[in-house]
Write an enzyme that holds these catalytic residues in place. Structure first.
Site, PDB file in Angstrom:
ATOM      1  N   ASP A  36       0.832  -1.221   0.000  1.00 18.00           N
ATOM      2  CA  ASP A  36       0.000   0.000   0.000  1.00 18.00           C
ATOM      3  C   ASP A  36       0.862   1.265   0.000  1.00 18.00           C
ATOM      4  OD1 ASP A  36      -2.403  -1.227   0.003  1.00 18.00           O
ATOM      5  OD2 ASP A  36      -2.664  -1.184   2.183  1.00 18.00           O
ATOM      6  N   LYS A  80      -3.220   3.758  -3.250  1.00 15.76           N
ATOM      7  CA  LYS A  80      -3.758   4.927  -3.961  1.00 15.76           C
ATOM      8  C   LYS A  80      -2.713   6.016  -3.915  1.00 15.76           C
ATOM      9  CE  LYS A  80      -8.374   4.373  -2.357  1.00 15.76           C
ATOM     10  NZ  LYS A  80      -8.987   4.681  -1.129  1.00 15.76           N
ATOM     11  N   THR A 120       0.688  -0.453  15.093  1.00 14.41           N
ATOM     12  CA  THR A 120      -0.250   0.504  14.516  1.00 14.41           C
ATOM     13  C   THR A 120       0.227   1.941  14.768  1.00 14.41           C
ATOM     14  OG1 THR A 120      -2.594   1.040  14.335  1.00 14.41           O
ATOM     15  CG2 THR A 120      -1.778   0.600  16.556  1.00 14.41           C
ATOM     16  N   MET A 175      -6.841   9.160  10.231  1.00 19.99           N
ATOM     17  CA  MET A 175      -7.380   9.797   9.020  1.00 19.99           C
ATOM     18  C   MET A 175      -8.192  11.043   9.375  1.00 19.99           C
ATOM     19  SD  MET A 175      -8.500   6.440   6.834  1.00 19.99           S
ATOM     20  CE  MET A 175      -8.628   5.237   8.153  1.00 19.99           C
TER      21      MET A 175
END
Ligand SMILES: C[S@@+](CC[C@H](N)C(=O)[O-])C[C@H]1O[C@@H](n2cnc3c(N)ncnc32)[C@H](O)[C@@H]1O
Length: 250
Positions: A31, A53, A114, A166
């Site tokens: 990713d 992306k 994480t 995010m």
């Protein structure tokens, strides 16, 4: 297929199991959050396929990723699906695991550090603290609409540390949600950007300043951290010391 957590960026934060699996891979699907330093740990000669992306581009889509993973596994290749942080924290790892299971492909999941844990460690920010922070909530708020849809009512407790993934673009909605839930506007808050990477950046302030703090870091990826424990972090302590020295010099 090995579903592997790449950690927050610094390759030293990979697990030993992730290193072993990477060293054995025939193909690595990765990713946008996976850093070059982590990819360098893959076996020389392993095919590296970007399936993330890039800014302004749509990406190949989850269905196509699933299809390619199954295809590579059925061709008998040792497949590594490498995801930033941990695959099961806001990374759609659960969906990939279920798809592969249904296709009859054996999957081994290798956890990763994480973003919340990697960034907090780097910033010297204890996410829990005895008698001060007894609960930790990880949530995601990609767009302001997502933040508006969250039930903030349970997060008014001053002993809860809130970490938002995010959340750069929705910092104002996060602030509004927490204030409406009863959090004090003076609650310490941090924006930790590009954590554990060479250009990492930490900005600290108050909950009611959260949108300005988010604007200060510019580039993501970044997490927002809200809670009393932020005042124990290295950047907060450094800012307090600098303010004290400035007062003494004046
Ligand atoms: C799609 S989520 C993936 C999270 C990932 N699975 C994890 O466990 O960290 C992407 C978000 O993770 C956070 N993130 C990932 N890496 C980060 C880093 N190095 N520094 C700060 N935030 C990061 C940011 O909030 C970013 O928008």
């Amino acid at each position: 297929v090995f579903l592997v957590g790449a950690g927050p960026g610094d390759p030293d934060l990979l697990t030993l199991r992730a290193l072993h699996v990477l060293a054995d891979a025939d193909v690595v699907f990765y990713d946008e959050l996976v850093t070059p330093g982590v990819l360098d740990r893959a076996r020389r000669g392993a095919e590296q396929v970007f399936v993330g992306k890039r800014r302004g581009e749509p990406g190949i889509g989850q269905d196509e990723i699933n299809r390619r993973l199954v295809e590579a596994a059925r061709a008998g290749r040792r497949v590594v699906r490498l995801k930033g942080g941990d695959p099961f924290i806001f990374g759609r790892g659960g969906e990939e695991l279920e798809y592969l299971r249904q296709a009859g492909v054996p999957v081994v999941t290798v956890p990763g550090i994480t973003a919340a844990l990697g960034c907090a460690a780097e910033a010297g920010l204890p996410l829990t603290f005895r008698n001060e922070a007894s609960r930790l909530t990880l949530l995601t708020a990609h767009r302001a609409e997502d933040a508006a849809a969250i039930d903030w009512s349970g997060l008014g407790d001053p002993q809860t540390t809130v970490v938002v993934y995010m959340g750069l673009a929705s910092a104002a909605a996060v602030r509004d949600g927490l204030l409406a839930a009863g959090r004090d506007g003076a609650t310490p808050a941090a924006v930790l950007a590009r954590g554990t990477r060479p250009d990492s950046q930490a900005v600290v302030g108050r909950l009611d300043q959260l949108p300005a703090l988010a604007a200060d870091v510019g580039e993501g990826p970044a997490i927002l951290v809200i809670g009393e424990v932020v005042a124990r972090s290295t950047p907060w302590q450094a800012a307090e010391l600098a303010a004290l020295l400035a007062r003494e010099a004046a």
